[in-house]
Design an enzyme around this catalytic site. Structure first.
Site, PDB file in Angstrom:
ATOM      1  N   ARG A  19       0.802  -1.221   0.000  1.00  0.00           N
ATOM      2  CA  ARG A  19       0.000   0.000   0.000  1.00  0.00           C
ATOM      3  C   ARG A  19       0.839   1.277   0.000  1.00  0.00           C
ATOM      4  O   ARG A  19       0.312   2.367  -0.167  1.00  0.00           O
ATOM      5  CB  ARG A  19      -0.975  -0.011   1.195  1.00  0.00           C
ATOM      6  N   GLY A 146      -3.857  -7.662  15.201  1.00  0.00           N
ATOM      7  CA  GLY A 146      -4.105  -8.881  15.967  1.00  0.00           C
ATOM      8  C   GLY A 146      -4.608  -8.511  17.358  1.00  0.00           C
ATOM      9  O   GLY A 146      -4.129  -7.576  17.977  1.00  0.00           O
ATOM     10  N   ALA A 386      30.469  43.294  -3.354  1.00  0.00           N
ATOM     11  CA  ALA A 386      29.232  42.695  -3.852  1.00  0.00           C
ATOM     12  C   ALA A 386      29.408  42.150  -5.263  1.00  0.00           C
ATOM     13  O   ALA A 386      30.252  42.613  -6.030  1.00  0.00           O
ATOM     14  CB  ALA A 386      28.119  43.743  -3.851  1.00  0.00           C
TER      15      ALA A 386
HETATM   16  C1  UD1 Z   1       1.289  -8.495  12.441  1.00  0.00           C
HETATM   17  C2  UD1 Z   1       0.720  -9.427  13.499  1.00  0.00           C
HETATM   18  C3  UD1 Z   1      -0.462  -8.740  14.172  1.00  0.00           C
HETATM   19  C4  UD1 Z   1      -0.018  -7.433  14.774  1.00  0.00           C
HETATM   20  C5  UD1 Z   1       0.629  -6.547  13.713  1.00  0.00           C
HETATM   21  C6  UD1 Z   1       1.243  -5.323  14.357  1.00  0.00           C
HETATM   22  C7  UD1 Z   1       1.100 -11.677  12.619  1.00  0.00           C
HETATM   23  C8  UD1 Z   1       0.476 -12.866  11.997  1.00  0.00           C
HETATM   24  N1  UD1 Z   1       0.294 -10.640  12.872  1.00  0.00           N
HETATM   25  O1  UD1 Z   1       0.276  -8.326  11.486  1.00  0.00           O
HETATM   26  O2  UD1 Z   1      -0.988  -9.585  15.179  1.00  0.00           O
HETATM   27  O3  UD1 Z   1      -1.108  -6.754  15.349  1.00  0.00           O
HETATM   28  O4  UD1 Z   1       1.693  -7.273  13.053  1.00  0.00           O
HETATM   29  O5  UD1 Z   1       1.687  -4.440  13.377  1.00  0.00           O
HETATM   30  O6  UD1 Z   1       2.272 -11.675  12.891  1.00  0.00           O
HETATM   31  N2  UD1 Z   1       7.146 -10.053   7.418  1.00  0.00           N
HETATM   32  C9  UD1 Z   1       8.205 -10.800   6.973  1.00  0.00           C
HETATM   33  N3  UD1 Z   1       7.979 -11.992   6.357  1.00  0.00           N
HETATM   34  C10 UD1 Z   1       6.754 -12.483   6.195  1.00  0.00           C
HETATM   35  C11 UD1 Z   1       5.660 -11.716   6.664  1.00  0.00           C
HETATM   36  C12 UD1 Z   1       5.885 -10.508   7.276  1.00  0.00           C
HETATM   37  O7  UD1 Z   1       9.363 -10.386   7.112  1.00  0.00           O
HETATM   38  O8  UD1 Z   1       6.635 -13.574   5.634  1.00  0.00           O
HETATM   39  C13 UD1 Z   1       7.400  -8.776   8.076  1.00  0.00           C
HETATM   40  C14 UD1 Z   1       6.790  -7.581   7.372  1.00  0.00           C
HETATM   41  O9  UD1 Z   1       7.706  -7.016   6.452  1.00  0.00           O
HETATM   42  C15 UD1 Z   1       6.501  -6.626   8.514  1.00  0.00           C
HETATM   43  C16 UD1 Z   1       6.246  -7.551   9.679  1.00  0.00           C
HETATM   44  O10 UD1 Z   1       6.799  -8.804   9.329  1.00  0.00           O
HETATM   45  O11 UD1 Z   1       7.606  -5.806   8.831  1.00  0.00           O
HETATM   46  C17 UD1 Z   1       4.753  -7.708   9.965  1.00  0.00           C
HETATM   47  O12 UD1 Z   1       4.134  -8.249   8.846  1.00  0.00           O
HETATM   48  P1  UD1 Z   1       2.719  -7.765   8.355  1.00  0.00           P
HETATM   49  O13 UD1 Z   1       2.338  -8.543   7.167  1.00  0.00           O
HETATM   50  O14 UD1 Z   1       2.710  -6.294   8.271  1.00  0.00           O
HETATM   51  O15 UD1 Z   1       1.836  -8.276   9.586  1.00  0.00           O
HETATM   52  P2  UD1 Z   1       0.477  -7.670  10.017  1.00  0.00           P
HETATM   53  O16 UD1 Z   1      -0.581  -8.222   9.148  1.00  0.00           O
HETATM   54  O17 UD1 Z   1       0.577  -6.223  10.170  1.00  0.00           O
END
Ligand code: UD1
Ligand code: CA
Length: 494
Positions: A19, A146, A386
């Site tokens: 996004r 979460g 100047a």
């Molecule tokens: C996650 C949490 C959620 C919490 C929120 C807070 C989980 C399943 N959920 O959700 O409970 O409230 O963060 O912001 O963990 N990332 C990786 N590899 C992956 C997936 C994600 O490195 O395979 C990294 C992303 O780049 C990011 C972070 O992990 O920096 C969180 O991932 P994101 O997909 O944003 O999780 P949320 O859905 O926000």
């Protein structure tokens, strides 16, 4: 006292951040002096971890390059496919089989997190010997996050993602910040048991909590006092909101430390900047990078400083400076441009519409108006007339100009480098100085003026100019005794 636990930090930064709609990975977007990732790494710094690992994926090369710059000791672990936060932590820990003790996991997109909060989370976790502790916060709007689901006794039962939650769970406003401390051994055991049986088909790190609870392991919730610390960033609107919050936090800190900010809402100070007591920052001012502002200095309005040091008592008005040094009591602007290695000594002055690059301007020396100073050394107490240009570039190479101390150069000079003007020397206005001017000499390098009498009457007859000249000539001849034709025009006033 028992031996302190070994600590490992794992930052999750493999996601794309769709996004943001950016070619830059989300965690590399800048926010007042650091990238999002840089802020998270710096919040984890006081843990003095033995090992810092960053899970990279989208834009991995760019993220690695940033790590080399801000955290060269951190190890990047590549997650080719983003199979979930649980998967990300699993592969990080597989890359560090020798690690034991506490592992602290941080989402890479939570830049307002304070170091004190991370330290308190880890202290609580280690103090309670918990298997896992999650940082939680009560938020006004939990949408998308979460939820912390507790049992009747108020104990953490599980963490449920928005998309997997029941209506009752959705009503919970206590959320998972995405920051955790785990006992590394017990985390390794359960990471292998994560299922992908959820709405996204991913391995959720959050499921570790439910698994540990079922196994009878102690888990804990650590509540953040300030929920804004846990805010993540998903698009550029949220990024701008975080930037305003961080601005307010940084500005409040400086005001409490004795700095006057005349209009805090239009003052943007990077977290990496330092200001001394009684510095005054006026409105519409940005202080960036490694800039430092000394005591009693006045900066602003309308100033941008990047990596620029301003000495005590100096004044900088409506100007832009990058990589410059402004000495104590010096004066800059309005409308000056200081470029890298512009160095102003004590009480030097760079005035209006003046550009300075890679040059030293000695103590008390002045470059007041409309001038370019490039690759020059100017001694002390000299004055540059100047509209002068230090002609430093021959089209191939740059050359230096040296002006001594107590020199007075005339207005509209060109100093064609390499060239030197000695101590106490003068140069005449309008000179093109291509040869050295010895100490104490007057350098004159211009054509002598010649007036062509009566030119306008002859060549522009009937114009307003010719008529004005005619009236001036008649006025002059009626006031002074008549002179011969040739002398009449410039006779008076000599
Ligand atoms: C996650 C949490 C959620 C919490 C929120 C807070 C989980 C399943 N959920 O959700 O409970 O409230 O963060 O912001 O963990 N990332 C990786 N590899 C992956 C997936 C994600 O490195 O395979 C990294 C992303 O780049 C990011 C972070 O992990 O920096 C969180 O991932 P994101 O997909 O944003 O999780 P949320 O859905 O926000
Ligand atoms: Ca997120």
């Amino acid at each position: 006292m028992s031996e302190p636990l070994s600590r490992t930090v794992v930052v999750l930064a493999a996601g794309e951040g769709k996004r943001m709609k950016s070619s830059l990975p989300k965690v590399l977007h800048p926010l007042l002096g650091r990238t999002l990732l840089g802020h998270v790494l710096s919040a984890a710094e006081p843990l003095a971890a033995q090992r810092t690992m960053v899970v990279v994926g989208h834009g991995a090369d760019q993220v690695r390059a940033q790590l080399a710059e801000v955290a060269p000791e951190a190890v990047a672990v590549h997650q080719a496919e983003q199979l979930g936060t649980g998967h990300a932590v699993r592969i990080a820990l597989e890359a560090a089989p020798e690690a034991t003790g506490t592992v602290v996991v941080l989402n890479g997109d939570v830049p307002l997190l304070r170091p004190e909060t991370v330290t308190a989370l880890v202290a609580a976790h280690e103090g309670e010997r918990a298997a896992a502790t999650v940082l939680a916060a009560e938020v006004p709007d939990p949408t998308g996050l979460g939820r912390i689901v507790r049992d009747a006794a108020g104990r953490l039962e599980q963490i449920v993602e928005q998309r997997d939650a029941t209506p009752a769970q959705l009503a919970v406003r206590e959320i998972n910040a995405g920051i955790y401390a785990f006992d590394l051994g017990r985390l390794r055991d359960v990471l292998g048991k994560l299922s992908t049986d959820n709405d996204q088909g991913e391995e959720y790190l959050t499921d570790v909590f439910g698994l540990l609870v079922s196994a009878g392991e102690p888990v804990a919730v650590h509540l953040a006092a300030d929920h804004t610390e846990t805010l993540g960033c998903n698009d550029r609107v949220e990024l701008a909101a975080l930037r305003r919050m961080l601005r307010d936090r940084v500005n409040a800190g400086w005001m409490r430390a004795g700095v006057s900010l005349l209009d805090p809402e239009t003052t943007w100070i990077d977290v990496t900047v330092a200001l001394d007591r009684d510095a005054v920052v006026d409105q519409n001012t940005q202080l960036c990078g490694g800039s430092v502002v000394g005591s009693g200095a006045l900066v602003g309005p309308d100033v941008t400083l990047v990596d620029t040091v301003v000495g005590a008592g100096a004044t900088v008005l409506r100007s832009h400076a990058v990589g410059a040094e402004i000495g104590p009591g010096a004066s800059v602007g309005p409308y000056a441009y200081l470029r890298p290695a512009a160095r102003l000594a004590e009480k030097a002055k760079v005035g209006t519409f003046v550009e300075v690059k890679n040059s030293e301007i000695g103590a008390g020396s002045k470059v007041p108006h409309l001038t370019y100073v490039g690759d020059a050394t100017i001694g002390e107490q000299s004055n540059i007339g100047a509209a002068s240009v230090f002609v430093n570039y021959d089209g191939v190479k740059k050359h230096r100009t040296v002006i001594g101390s107590h020199a007075r150069t005339g207005a509209d000079n060109m100093f064609v480098a390499p060239v030197e003007v000695g101590d106490g020397a003068y140069t005449a206005a309008g000179s093109v100085i291509i040869e050295d001017v010895p100490a104490g000499a007057m350098g004159v390098a211009r054509a002598r003026q010649r007036n062509i009498e009566g030119w306008v009457r002859k060549r522009r007859p009937g114009t307003a100019a010719a008529e004005a000249a005619e009236r001036a000539v008649q006025g002059a001849s009626s006031q002074v005794p008549p002179a011969s034709e040739g002398e009449a025009i410039h006779g008076a006033g000599e």
